[in-house]
Design a protein around this motif. Sequence first.
Motif, mmCIF file in Angstrom:
data_model
loop_
_atom_site.group_PDB
_atom_site.id
_atom_site.type_symbol
_atom_site.label_atom_id
_atom_site.label_comp_id
_atom_site.label_asym_id
_atom_site.label_seq_id
_atom_site.Cartn_x
_atom_site.Cartn_y
_atom_site.Cartn_z
ATOM 1 N N UNK A 113 6.576 28.119 84.217
ATOM 2 C CA UNK A 113 5.832 29.257 83.694
ATOM 3 C C UNK A 113 5.959 30.515 84.550
ATOM 4 N N UNK A 114 6.445 30.382 85.781
ATOM 5 C CA UNK A 114 6.372 31.483 86.749
ATOM 6 C C UNK A 114 7.714 32.171 86.929
ATOM 7 N N UNK A 115 7.684 33.497 87.009
ATOM 8 C CA UNK A 115 8.914 34.259 87.259
ATOM 9 C C UNK A 115 9.161 34.463 88.744
ATOM 10 N N UNK A 116 8.139 34.295 89.574
ATOM 11 C CA UNK A 116 8.269 34.416 91.024
ATOM 12 C C UNK A 116 7.779 33.122 91.658
ATOM 13 N N UNK A 117 8.573 32.597 92.600
ATOM 14 C CA UNK A 117 8.237 31.327 93.242
ATOM 15 C C UNK A 117 8.589 31.423 94.715
ATOM 16 N N UNK A 118 7.706 30.903 95.552
ATOM 17 C CA UNK A 118 7.970 30.802 96.984
ATOM 18 C C UNK A 118 7.689 29.373 97.422
ATOM 19 N N UNK A 119 8.633 28.752 98.112
ATOM 20 C CA UNK A 119 8.402 27.437 98.703
ATOM 21 C C UNK A 119 8.388 27.603 100.220
ATOM 22 N N UNK A 120 7.277 27.238 100.830
ATOM 23 C CA UNK A 120 7.128 27.376 102.283
ATOM 24 C C UNK A 120 6.368 26.162 102.809
ATOM 25 N N UNK A 121 7.029 25.019 102.697
ATOM 26 C CA UNK A 121 6.464 23.738 103.089
ATOM 27 C C UNK A 121 7.144 23.264 104.369
ATOM 28 N N UNK A 122 6.704 22.136 104.946
ATOM 29 C CA UNK A 122 7.417 21.572 106.103
ATOM 30 C C UNK A 122 8.818 21.075 105.775
ATOM 31 N N UNK A 123 9.185 21.071 104.503
ATOM 32 C CA UNK A 123 10.547 20.733 104.055
ATOM 33 C C UNK A 123 10.949 19.325 104.448
ATOM 34 N N UNK A 124 10.002 18.410 104.346
ATOM 35 C CA UNK A 124 10.294 17.011 104.634
ATOM 36 C C UNK A 124 10.635 16.225 103.376
ATOM 37 N N UNK A 125 10.459 16.841 102.207
ATOM 38 C CA UNK A 125 10.756 16.180 100.932
ATOM 39 C C UNK A 125 10.884 17.234 99.847
ATOM 40 N N UNK A 126 11.533 16.875 98.761
ATOM 41 C CA UNK A 126 11.683 17.779 97.623
ATOM 42 C C UNK A 126 10.321 18.060 97.004
ATOM 43 N N UNK A 127 10.040 19.333 96.763
ATOM 44 C CA UNK A 127 8.771 19.724 96.131
ATOM 45 C C UNK A 127 8.977 20.346 94.757
ATOM 46 N N UNK A 128 10.200 20.782 94.444
ATOM 47 C CA UNK A 128 10.492 21.343 93.123
ATOM 48 C C UNK A 128 11.756 20.691 92.577
ATOM 49 N N UNK A 129 11.647 20.214 91.337
ATOM 50 C CA UNK A 129 12.790 19.576 90.686
ATOM 51 C C UNK A 129 13.319 20.407 89.519
ATOM 52 N N UNK A 130 12.485 21.244 88.946
ATOM 53 C CA UNK A 130 12.877 22.030 87.796
ATOM 54 C C UNK A 130 12.317 21.421 86.525
ATOM 55 N N UNK A 131 12.556 22.064 85.389
ATOM 56 C CA UNK A 131 13.403 23.255 85.225
ATOM 57 C C UNK A 131 12.680 24.548 85.583
ATOM 58 N N UNK A 132 13.466 25.600 85.855
ATOM 59 C CA UNK A 132 12.938 26.940 86.108
ATOM 60 C C UNK A 132 13.272 27.836 84.916
ATOM 61 N N UNK A 133 12.630 28.994 84.874
ATOM 62 C CA UNK A 133 12.875 29.963 83.821
ATOM 63 C C UNK A 133 14.209 30.676 84.035
ATOM 64 N N UNK A 134 14.762 31.195 82.972
ATOM 65 C CA UNK A 134 15.995 31.970 83.075
ATOM 66 C C UNK A 134 15.781 33.294 83.803
ATOM 67 N N UNK A 135 14.521 33.756 83.882
ATOM 68 C CA UNK A 135 14.224 34.996 84.606
ATOM 69 C C UNK A 135 13.470 34.709 85.902
ATOM 70 N N UNK A 136 13.703 33.541 86.489
ATOM 71 C CA UNK A 136 12.990 33.143 87.705
ATOM 72 C C UNK A 136 13.657 33.704 88.960
ATOM 73 N N UNK A 137 12.828 34.014 89.944
ATOM 74 C CA UNK A 137 13.271 34.318 91.313
ATOM 75 C C UNK A 137 12.555 33.330 92.224
ATOM 76 N N UNK A 138 13.320 32.524 92.953
ATOM 77 C CA UNK A 138 12.761 31.536 93.869
ATOM 78 C C UNK A 138 13.199 31.879 95.283
ATOM 79 N N UNK A 139 12.231 32.046 96.182
ATOM 80 C CA UNK A 139 12.508 32.225 97.610
ATOM 81 C C UNK A 139 12.172 30.917 98.300
ATOM 82 N N UNK A 140 13.178 30.246 98.809
ATOM 83 C CA UNK A 140 13.001 28.961 99.485
ATOM 84 C C UNK A 140 13.127 29.190 100.988
#
Length: 305
Positions: free
Chosen positions: A186-213
Amino acid sequence: MQRFLDAPATARCLPPAPLVAALVAVLQDPAVQVPERLVQPLPGGGSLFVMPALDGRIAIAKLITFTPANAGTGRPAIQVDVVVFDAATGARLLMLDGPTVTAQRTAAVSLLAAQRLAPRSDGPLLVVGAGVQGRAHLEAFAAGLPLRTVHIASRTAAGAQALAAHARTLGLQASVVDDPDAALAECTLVVTCTPASAVVLHGPARQDAFVAAVGAFTPRMVELAPTLCRWFADEGRIVLDTPDARHEAGDLLQAGLEPAAFATLADVVAGGAAAGRGPVLFKSCGWAGWDLAAARCALEQLPAA
């Protein structure tokens, strides 16, 4: 006169708009030099990281100790300072609170990328991870983008609720979500800022999505599923914060992608990688040049003694 700034004082010297301007200036300054960082093992299993950077006016060193044995002792596992010197005289000008610099400049880098690359910058925003970086990104995006709504996902309900409450003080509509993948759709803007010890996003994402990992900064760390990374490569574009990310971007490397093929934020700022159609994945791993930009910003924003 040298100054020692604590966390609140450091934060006051790094407001989002001037900090983003300082990031752009660093990317455009041919005098900037960023030597390779030094990683020195310490007795007891810890490490000392020394990250230098300089321009024609100042030199900085970001000093980090990583001490895994501190876990559970009440002492932080990671301790950081940023020291700023006059390049001509060698005099120490500033000592900045390292964790605050890291949080503020990382969020500002993501904001700069979103301003230049996001197909839609009005959100909704999904923040995955409610720690220091989650809060810094929320504040930066709220200040620099026309946001109205944010969704928060976190491993702990209390952390998510606290960050949602903070978002409301910024004038945003905020909610806590249990399923970040459902919110991703549902979101066009996404930020992932976790300890990165496991996958937190699998998808799907929007065609107009911006993800900052931003959570994964070593080859073994990961936040995004390999299939999601490959989807961005096939359907849209992937942009790195710096060339160093080509060796550090665990999300991309574990997806079997070749990071050397992707543009960097410097390419974007230079106009060689203009925004296009389709979804955008911005992979950030960090760089001492960003700390140099923060030092420049702090010196400009610091009240006269």
